[in-house]
Design an enzyme around this catalytic site. Sequence first.
Site, short mmCIF file in Angstrom:
data_model
loop_
_atom_site.label_atom_id
_atom_site.label_comp_id
_atom_site.label_asym_id
_atom_site.label_seq_id
_atom_site.Cartn_x
_atom_site.Cartn_y
_atom_site.Cartn_z
N ASP A 1 -15.84 8.90 53.56
CA ASP A 1 -14.53 8.42 53.10
C ASP A 1 -14.32 8.90 51.67
O ASP A 1 -15.16 8.66 50.78
CB ASP A 1 -14.48 6.89 53.15
N ASN B 1 -2.74 10.72 45.85
CA ASN B 1 -1.40 10.82 46.41
C ASN B 1 -0.34 10.23 45.48
O ASN B 1 0.74 10.80 45.29
CB ASN B 1 -1.34 10.11 47.76
N ASP C 1 -2.96 16.51 50.55
CA ASP C 1 -3.22 17.39 51.69
C ASP C 1 -4.15 18.53 51.30
O ASP C 1 -5.02 18.94 52.09
CB ASP C 1 -1.91 17.96 52.23
N GLU D 1 -8.11 9.49 55.20
CA GLU D 1 -9.09 10.19 54.37
C GLU D 1 -10.50 9.94 54.86
O GLU D 1 -11.47 10.13 54.13
CB GLU D 1 -8.96 9.76 52.90
#
Length: 387
Positions: free
Chosen positions: A243, A251, A260, A286
């Site tokens: 993770d 973000n 991305d 993620e």
Amino acid sequence: MAAATMLAAAMLFVWWLTPSEPALAHWAAAIELLVIGILCVALRDVIPDALSIALGNGAMLAGYGLIWTGLRRFDGRPPRTQRALIAPFLFVALCQLPFFAESTAHRVILISLMIAGLNLLAIAQLRRGRLVSRPRLALLTLLTAVLAFNLARIPTVTAQVDRQDRVALFSDPAMAGFGLLALAILIFICFAMVLMVRERREMHFRSAAQRDELTGLLNRRGFMESAMGEGVAGGTMAVMLLDLDHFKLINDRFGHGAGDRVLSIFARVLRENLRHGDIVGRIGGEEFAAVLPGALLSDARLAAERVQLGLREAMTSMRFGDAGEAIQCTVSIGLAVTTLSKGEPSASHGMRLQALIAEADTVLYRAKSQGRNRIEIAPAGPVALGA
């Protein structure tokens, strides 16, 4: 001959419907040439010998050659069309020589050897292909039958030639069965080719449905299906859940485009630092997962450390935002290892895999709660199957 002509038209229609498959263009042309060749030979008493003998047999040789070039295109290799046309041009050229043109036996022997050689090339290409499937095996069997038939013609060539030094294969009613057999084989060859294309397109769509579009890794569905299949083989298996730390902040600060980009970078890191046979997927936003077949706990730990180091090195050269700011992106990893019995039912393997993933998820949560950028390992021992 009407049936053969309709078959040729059907192959052209299939190619028109599937222009994205270049092999079909070769195979459609091959069937057209084979039908033209058979038609010319069958009409020997009606049309000039130059057409029925030279061009007719040359067309059949070109047809078999294009079957080979189509198989090469189908497998992603250069078609070598010029090489495939050597045999028909050579046969037509030899037909211009009196000693060869006047001997039906010599012509039958040579064209039988040439057809056999072209079929050997096609058979070798079929065997070389990585994908083993029923249509491919069927086409291999059919071409092997054509090869055997043409080689069998050589020792019996005198029985195929009548007193007028003509091939009796199409003119003698007793030999009509051979013509029907040739047409039947041609029909089955067409079906096998079309089914090969259909099967590969279905596999392509199935693979696309199991892939994450952004990273190119398996999605959750594809990952679980692949992991289940790997578990049936039994043996030691490690599961790694990964993770990315504080991914939401990336973000929020730099936008989803930057996020991305980080996900794509991390997918590349996983591919570069895990083994070729390991199963890797993106199972959440993620969150990633990997199954390491045959890996011991020490092997899995070293692999996790390589991934952490690879991500750190990959991110040092990355800059984001208008100011070109660096991002310190890390990953937390949970590991769990077990041994699966080869004789267990597949349902039991599935339950054990699910339990192993749950254990890896538990220690991943522990890694996140204890400061992130850590590797946590589930306690060794039997995997609880749960209620």
